[in-house]
Design a protein around this motif. Structure first.
Motif, PDB file in Angstrom:
ATOM      1  N   MET A   1       0.645  -1.048   0.015  1.00 41.28           N
ATOM      2  CA  MET A   1      -0.524  -0.027  -0.361  1.00 41.28           C
ATOM      3  C   MET A   1       1.068   1.443  -0.522  1.00 41.28           C
ATOM      4  SD  MET A   1      -3.176   0.601   2.454  1.00 41.28           S
ATOM      5  CE  MET A   1      -3.033   2.359   3.369  1.00 41.28           C
ATOM      6  N   LYS A   2       0.508   2.052  -0.373  1.00 38.05           N
ATOM      7  CA  LYS A   2       1.545   3.765  -0.737  1.00 38.05           C
ATOM      8  C   LYS A   2       1.001   4.042   0.349  1.00 38.05           C
ATOM      9  CE  LYS A   2       0.625   7.855  -3.252  1.00 38.05           C
ATOM     10  NZ  LYS A   2       0.741   8.296  -3.949  1.00 38.05           N
ATOM     11  N   ARG A   3       2.265   4.856   0.766  1.00 37.27           N
ATOM     12  CA  ARG A   3       2.330   5.857   1.902  1.00 37.27           C
ATOM     13  C   ARG A   3       3.113   7.063   2.037  1.00 37.27           C
ATOM     14  NH1 ARG A   3       0.560   1.649   5.948  1.00 37.27           N
ATOM     15  NH2 ARG A   3      -0.279   3.284   6.835  1.00 37.27           N
ATOM     16  N   ILE A   4       2.250   8.173   2.646  1.00 44.72           N
ATOM     17  CA  ILE A   4       3.117   9.793   2.731  1.00 44.72           C
ATOM     18  C   ILE A   4       3.276   8.843   3.943  1.00 44.72           C
ATOM     19  CG2 ILE A   4       3.529  11.751   2.068  1.00 44.72           C
ATOM     20  CD1 ILE A   4       0.477  10.703   0.585  1.00 44.72           C
ATOM     21  N   ILE A   5       4.600   9.657   3.801  1.00 47.90           N
ATOM     22  CA  ILE A   5       5.165   9.710   5.405  1.00 47.90           C
ATOM     23  C   ILE A   5       6.211  10.966   5.674  1.00 47.90           C
ATOM     24  CG2 ILE A   5       6.604   8.964   6.721  1.00 47.90           C
ATOM     25  CD1 ILE A   5       7.067   6.549   5.680  1.00 47.90           C
ATOM     26  N   SER A   6       5.452  12.308   5.943  1.00 48.02           N
ATOM     27  CA  SER A   6       6.331  13.633   6.411  1.00 48.02           C
ATOM     28  C   SER A   6       7.349  13.580   7.563  1.00 48.02           C
ATOM     29  CB  SER A   6       4.912  14.395   6.518  1.00 48.02           C
ATOM     30  OG  SER A   6       5.175  15.369   6.324  1.00 48.02           O
ATOM     31  N   VAL A   7       8.314  14.218   7.220  1.00 49.77           N
ATOM     32  CA  VAL A   7       9.494  14.542   8.420  1.00 49.77           C
ATOM     33  C   VAL A   7       9.252  15.759   8.924  1.00 49.77           C
ATOM     34  CG1 VAL A   7      11.461  13.630  10.178  1.00 49.77           C
ATOM     35  CG2 VAL A   7      10.065  11.709   7.664  1.00 49.77           C
ATOM     36  N   LEU A   8       9.539  16.124   9.990  1.00 50.88           N
ATOM     37  CA  LEU A   8       9.496  17.141   9.849  1.00 50.88           C
ATOM     38  C   LEU A   8      11.362  17.151  11.082  1.00 50.88           C
ATOM     39  CD1 LEU A   8       9.142  20.769  10.525  1.00 50.88           C
ATOM     40  CD2 LEU A   8       9.070  20.114  13.113  1.00 50.88           C
ATOM     41  N   MET A   9      12.086  17.482   9.967  1.00 51.66           N
ATOM     42  CA  MET A   9      13.424  17.393  11.010  1.00 51.66           C
ATOM     43  C   MET A   9      14.411  18.704  11.504  1.00 51.66           C
ATOM     44  SD  MET A   9      14.717  16.064   7.394  1.00 51.66           S
ATOM     45  CE  MET A   9      16.145  16.720   6.289  1.00 51.66           C
ATOM     46  N   GLU A  10      15.229  19.103  11.446  1.00 52.33           N
ATOM     47  CA  GLU A  10      16.560  20.250  11.856  1.00 52.33           C
ATOM     48  C   GLU A  10      17.109  20.233  10.183  1.00 52.33           C
ATOM     49  OE1 GLU A  10      19.610  19.949  14.576  1.00 52.33           O
ATOM     50  OE2 GLU A  10      17.844  18.948  16.483  1.00 52.33           O
ATOM     51  N   ASN A  11      17.244  21.319   9.518  1.00 54.67           N
ATOM     52  CA  ASN A  11      17.718  21.453   8.871  1.00 54.67           C
ATOM     53  C   ASN A  11      19.460  21.619   8.519  1.00 54.67           C
ATOM     54  OD1 ASN A  11      18.416  22.541   5.808  1.00 54.67           O
ATOM     55  ND2 ASN A  11      17.100  24.571   5.812  1.00 54.67           N
ATOM     56  N   ALA A  12      19.913  20.993   8.557  1.00 54.76           N
ATOM     57  CA  ALA A  12      21.273  20.434   8.882  1.00 54.76           C
ATOM     58  C   ALA A  12      22.099  19.572   8.013  1.00 54.76           C
ATOM     59  CB  ALA A  12      21.577  19.856  10.827  1.00 54.76           C
ATOM     60  N   PRO A  13      23.108  19.615   7.854  1.00 54.42           N
ATOM     61  CA  PRO A  13      24.051  18.751   7.305  1.00 54.42           C
ATOM     62  C   PRO A  13      23.509  17.411   7.676  1.00 54.42           C
ATOM     63  CG  PRO A  13      25.257  20.326   7.345  1.00 54.42           C
ATOM     64  CD  PRO A  13      23.869  20.837   8.162  1.00 54.42           C
TER      65      PRO A  13
END
Length: 179
Positions: A1-13
């Motif tokens: 089944m197709k899943r859309i995972i959204s991640v909030l993350m630090e904008n870091a290298p």
């Protein structure tokens, strides 16, 4: 089944490579990635399209959530959501009849012709993955597709659900934060 995972993350290298590493180390496939900074320049939002059953997706989200750069992980497909993808497609339009057919189909799909050349048109279309797939198939039947590029899906939960860090400095009593 197709899943859309959204991640909030630090904008870091290296943050993106660590998240993608979780997928590759466990043999999970990533169908598409869409990542960009949020309104807070120190944070990025990553949208990953993958396939898997509930158990696999739960395992992925738990493992990604453990990463130091990750603030929050949400499976958007668990609730109502809005998803969009952008495609640019260049088609050969060497004859008047092909140009007319390409224009007609672009209008039907609510696409925009963004560049016109003697030999080709470049068209921009946004929508769901299914809509873009149908448009590409239709264009392939009426004209030669020279090249195409797609952004991958980005999405948001509908209603009050949101992917954001909890900031207690902005809350006033009796505010209830719905996340």
């Amino acid at each position: 089944m197709k899943r859309i995972i959204s991640v909030l993350m630090e904008n870091a290298p290296g943050a993106l490579s660590r998240i993608v590493g979780v997928f590759s180390q466990r043999g999970y496939n990533v169908d598409s990635l869409c990542v960009a900074p949020t309104d807070d320049a120190s944070l990025s939002r990553l949208t990953i399209i993958t396939h898997g059953d509930d158990k696999v997706i739960e395992q992925i989200t738990k493992q990604v959530n453990k990463l130091i750069d990750v603030l929050k992980v949400v499976d958007l497909t668990e609730g109502t959501h809005i998803e969009r993808e952008l495609m640019l497609i260049k088609v050969a339009t060497r004859t008047e009849s092909v140009r007319a057919e390409v224009k007609r189909n672009s209008d039907i799909f609510r696409a925009r012709i963004v560049d016109v050349n003697v030999n080709n048109y470049t068209i921009e279309i946004t929508g769901t993955t299914d809509k873009l797939d149908a448009f590409a198939t239709t264009m392939g039947q009426c004209a030669e597709i020279i090249e195409s590029s797609r952004t991958g899906v980005c999405g948001l939960a509908r209603g009050d659900r949101a992917l954001r860090p909890v900031s207690y400095t902005h809350l006033t009593l009796p505010t209830i934060l719905l996340v």
